[in-house]
Design a protein around this motif. Structure first.
Motif, PDB file in Angstrom:
ATOM      1  N   GLU A   1      31.560  51.399   4.878  1.00  0.00           N
ATOM      2  CA  GLU A   1      31.890  50.635   3.667  1.00  0.00           C
ATOM      3  C   GLU A   1      32.005  51.560   2.457  1.00  0.00           C
ATOM      4  OE1 GLU A   1      29.267  47.325   2.909  1.00  0.00           O
ATOM      5  OE2 GLU A   1      29.232  46.788   5.037  1.00  0.00           O
ATOM      6  N   ILE A   2      31.094  52.503   2.350  1.00  0.00           N
ATOM      7  CA  ILE A   2      31.120  53.455   1.230  1.00  0.00           C
ATOM      8  C   ILE A   2      32.401  54.279   1.269  1.00  0.00           C
ATOM      9  CG2 ILE A   2      30.029  55.539   0.301  1.00  0.00           C
ATOM     10  CD1 ILE A   2      27.327  54.361   1.171  1.00  0.00           C
ATOM     11  N   VAL A   3      32.745  54.797   2.447  1.00  0.00           N
ATOM     12  CA  VAL A   3      33.953  55.621   2.594  1.00  0.00           C
ATOM     13  C   VAL A   3      35.198  54.809   2.265  1.00  0.00           C
ATOM     14  CG1 VAL A   3      35.370  56.916   4.230  1.00  0.00           C
ATOM     15  CG2 VAL A   3      32.875  57.167   4.271  1.00  0.00           C
ATOM     16  N   SER A   4      35.239  53.548   2.729  1.00  0.00           N
ATOM     17  CA  SER A   4      36.397  52.691   2.474  1.00  0.00           C
ATOM     18  C   SER A   4      36.553  52.392   0.990  1.00  0.00           C
ATOM     19  CB  SER A   4      36.256  51.374   3.252  1.00  0.00           C
ATOM     20  OG  SER A   4      36.251  51.601   4.643  1.00  0.00           O
ATOM     21  N   LYS A   5      35.443  52.131   0.321  1.00  0.00           N
ATOM     22  CA  LYS A   5      35.503  51.826  -1.113  1.00  0.00           C
ATOM     23  C   LYS A   5      35.911  53.051  -1.919  1.00  0.00           C
ATOM     24  CE  LYS A   5      32.227  47.998  -0.805  1.00  0.00           C
ATOM     25  NZ  LYS A   5      30.817  47.542  -1.006  1.00  0.00           N
ATOM     26  N   LYS A   6      35.465  54.227  -1.482  1.00  0.00           N
ATOM     27  CA  LYS A   6      35.881  55.461  -2.148  1.00  0.00           C
ATOM     28  C   LYS A   6      37.380  55.688  -1.976  1.00  0.00           C
ATOM     29  CE  LYS A   6      33.400  59.181  -1.647  1.00  0.00           C
ATOM     30  NZ  LYS A   6      32.611  60.252  -0.984  1.00  0.00           N
ATOM     31  N   ALA A   7      37.905  55.355  -0.801  1.00  0.00           N
ATOM     32  CA  ALA A   7      39.327  55.500  -0.535  1.00  0.00           C
ATOM     33  C   ALA A   7      40.138  54.573  -1.424  1.00  0.00           C
ATOM     34  CB  ALA A   7      39.630  55.230   0.940  1.00  0.00           C
TER      35      ALA A   7
END
Length: 298
Positions: free
Chosen positions: A286-292
């Motif tokens: 979720e963190i990686v997706s939101k950063k993307a």
């Protein structure tokens, strides 16, 4: 009479704590969002070995770093005075690795250490914290009366650990309410494992070293960190076991994002390792997706 404020008087040497790093074999694709490294902090009486099963799964996708906290296992010789000393030692330990963004995965004492770093990062803190997954972590006591009571409670255990062999103390330690969900067989296995890992090494008494760490990082010495966590600039998620009523209530009352795990007690990653691995993977994904999304929107 001894007290928690002067039980530890040594100054830590800022050498790295014992740690283990597990990195993915494959390099990230060019232009891809850099994944955070996962830093695992165990609880009191634990060690890097506690995370073995979890890291075996997650290290295929993320760099995973497990640290033995002061007074424990590979870091048994290290003593500290307070949470600030622990933070400096963690900085020195992580400096061995090429890190920018990290996610803390902390259990019990390890969760509280992560919280204190979030509350008051040292001026030399060099990493961007993308998130914290806090398993069975107490955000602190909100009154001086509670702190006094907890200080006396912990002082009793500090004395026991410093004066009696671990084989005599641990059976009583695991009679505490937070471990009520454990069977007799599970408690016996834990006592055997902890006694071996924390055994006396190189002239250091394992029980004494544990007592020093407990004195330095007693919950009575921790600030009430919930407001800071509620307003953190990074992602925070609490994890607790449904069979641990004290921490289930604490977690539900925190107003933080949380996951309560069925058929698990205080130590979720030991009771339900596959579920815990999925929780960590989902959280970091979720963190990686939101950063993307933020990168593309910029």
């Amino acid at each position: 009479m001894r007290n928690l404020s002067n039980s530890v008087i040594t100054t830590p040497t800022l050498l790295p704590l014992y740690s283990e790093s597990f990195a993915p074999v494959n390099n990230p694709e060019k232009g891809a969002i850099t994944k955070p490294s996962l830093v695992f902090l165990h609880g009191l009486l634990g060690s890097t070995a506690d995370w073995q099963q979890v890291v075996a799964h997650l290290s295929s996708d993320y760099q995973c770093i497990c640290i033995d906290l002061p007074g424990h296992a590979g870091s048994q010789a290290v003593t500290v005075n307070d949470f600030q000393d622990v933070q400096q030692l963690i900085i020195a330990t992580l400096a061995q690795y090429e890190l920018e963004h990290i996610v803390f995965i902390g259990y019990s004492l390890g969760a509280r250490i992560a919280m204190t770093i979030a509350d008051e990062p040292a001026v030399n803190w060099p990493y961007t914290i993308d998130g914290m997954l806090l398993e069975s972590g107490n955000p602190g006591l909100n009154s001086s009366a509670e702190q006094l009571q907890r200080g006396l409670h912990d002082l009793g255990w500090v004395t026991r650990f410093s004066e009696a062999p671990l084989s005599q103390v641990l059976p009583d330690w695991y009679q505490q309410g937070v471990f009520a969900s454990l069977t007799i067989t599970q408690k016996t296995a834990l006592i055997d494992t902890r006694s071996q890992i924390q055994a006396n090494h190189n002239g250091f008494n394992g029980g004494v070293q544990i007592s020093k760490m407990l004195a330095a990082t007693s919950l009575s010495k921790q600030r009430f960190l919930l407001p800071k966590l509620q307003n953190a600039e990074f992602y925070v998620r609490m994890v607790c076991g449904e069979l641990d009523p004290k921490f289930l209530q604490l977690t539900q009352a925190s107003q933080l994002d949380y996951r309560a795990v069925a058929k698990a007690g205080h130590n979720v990653h030991a009771d339900r390792p596959i579920v815990f691995i999925e929780l960590v993977s989902d959280f970091v994904s979720e963190i990686v997706s939101k950063k993307a999304l933020c990168k593309h929107a910029a």
